[in-house]
Design an enzyme around this catalytic site. Structure first.
Site, mmCIF file in Angstrom:
data_model
loop_
_atom_site.group_PDB
_atom_site.id
_atom_site.type_symbol
_atom_site.label_atom_id
_atom_site.label_comp_id
_atom_site.label_asym_id
_atom_site.label_seq_id
_atom_site.Cartn_x
_atom_site.Cartn_y
_atom_site.Cartn_z
ATOM 1 N N SER A 1 0.830 -1.204 0.000
ATOM 2 C CA SER A 1 0.000 0.000 0.000
ATOM 3 C C SER A 1 0.865 1.254 0.000
ATOM 4 C CB SER A 1 -0.899 0.009 1.242
ATOM 5 O OG SER A 1 -1.522 1.266 1.424
ATOM 6 N N TYR B 1 -2.480 -0.100 9.910
ATOM 7 C CA TYR B 1 -2.656 -0.674 8.569
ATOM 8 C C TYR B 1 -1.365 -0.558 7.778
ATOM 9 C CZ TYR B 1 -4.129 -1.089 3.711
ATOM 10 O OH TYR B 1 -4.225 -1.456 2.384
#
Length: 353
Positions: A143, A168
């Site tokens: 990501s 995350y």
């Protein structure tokens, strides 16, 4: 090839599975089918793949054939180590694309446990299965959030990313480190893909474009974080899929001469990291204005400060994607929003006015 696609009922996983089958690969889709967001969207994606969701749900852990040739599906949790090992032993995959993860930056502030179990423990189970049942290439979603508080833009895979600002992001950086370890120890070819703000048809209902469209059509206010001054490298789903497929076909080779060098994007092991983004960040207020123009409606904006875990800017350096794979994402925000709205109107039956 015979390819396992995890997260196949998810936004990116659905599109990738569809593309692989269209080009002639055999796909086994895997998904836990949880209710993190509206499950009807997941079931709708499965219908397009020729998979009956209810049949899959009634046969957990079993590979269910669909209406389309070369595509089957299994409901399975990556935390089910025995189930994952059994699947690998039976199916004998040529490649694996891991797109399964607990997504969402803000949700990681309230349910950090889910990110550790899904994104780290589940990822480890995949790596262990690959250790026992080798494949030609393991491609996995990282990501753009791993860049965290990096201030140098555009974000380069060759820069260190040691300061994540959400759990995350930390879980995705952990995936990259874990993959490198297994590439080094067991010679598993691994490639991590740092996606930048993916949007388009069949997108996640918890993402900005989806939330904005739903609220504007309902005459409800939208939440505009960082007072609309955030810049995001919005990347259309078809451009993401093209990047994933090109990467899949180019497994990294060991480069022994790099042993001891400190380039985070490559290694002496068969390991590589790529950014996949448009390479052209757009201010959030400009993105909203384009959406307003296409809807023919004005949004009621509730301006809010930057949220914990968010970053003010994302901007992908895609030099390696261009030089190694000859590929550069090209869909404009105007084109991408138009395609999303066309899908949204069809799926929800809400006319644009």
């Amino acid at each position: 090839m015979k390819v396992l696609v995890t997260g196949a009922a998810g936004f990116i996983g659905f599109h990738v599975s569809q593309r692989l089958v269209e080009r002639g690969d055999e796909v086994v889709g895997l998904d836990i089918l949880n209710d993190y967001y509206e499950v009807q969207v997941k079931y709708g994606r499965m219908r397009l793949l020729g998979i009956d969701a209810q049949t899959v749900l009634q046969n957990p852990g079993k590979v269910v054939s669909g209406k389309k040739e070369r595509l089957s599906f299994v409901q399975l949790d990556l935390n089910d180590k025995a189930g994952i090992d059994s699947l690998f032993e039976r199916e004998k995959f040529d490649a694996v694309i891991n797109l399964a993860a607990q997504a969402g930056v803000r949700y990681s502030l309230t349910r950090p446990d889910l990110y550790l179990s899904s994104n780290i423990a589940g990822f480890l189970n995949l790596l262990e299965a690959l250790r026992r049942f080798p494949v030609q290439h393991f491609v996995y979603a990282s990501s753009s959030s791993v860049y965290g508080s990096n201030s140098r833009t555009p974000f380069s895979t060759h820069d260190n990313v040691d300061h994540p600002v959400s759990l995350y992001a930390a879980s995705k950086k952990s995936n990259e480190l874990m993959a490198h370890t297994y590439s080094h120890l067991f010679k598993i070819p691994t490639t991590g893909l740092r996606f930048f703000t993916v949007y388009g048809p069949w997108g996640r209902p918890d993402m900005a474009l989806f939330l904005f469209t739903k609220a504007i059509l309902a005459g409800e206010p939208i939440q505009v974080f960082n007072y609309g001054e955030m810049r995001r490298d919005f990347t259309y789903i078809d451009d993401i899929v093209e990047g994933v497929v090109r990467v899949l076909d180019h497994a990294p080779q060991p480069q022994p001469e790099l042993y001891g060098q400190s380039d985070p994007a490559t290694s002496h092991a068969p390991y590589k990291i790529y950014n996949i983004g448009k390479g052209a960040p757009v201010r959030l207020l400009d993105f909203i204005e384009e959406l307003e123009n296409q809807l023919g409606l004005k949004a009621q904006k509730n301006f809010l400060p930057l949220q914990p875990g968010d970053v003010p800017t994302s901007h992908a350096d895609i030099h390696d994607l261009v030089s190694d794979l000859g590929y550069k994402p090209s869909t404009t925000v105007s084109e991408g929003i138009a395609k999303f709205l066309e899908w949204y109107q069809e799926f929800y039956g809400e006319a644009q006015s």
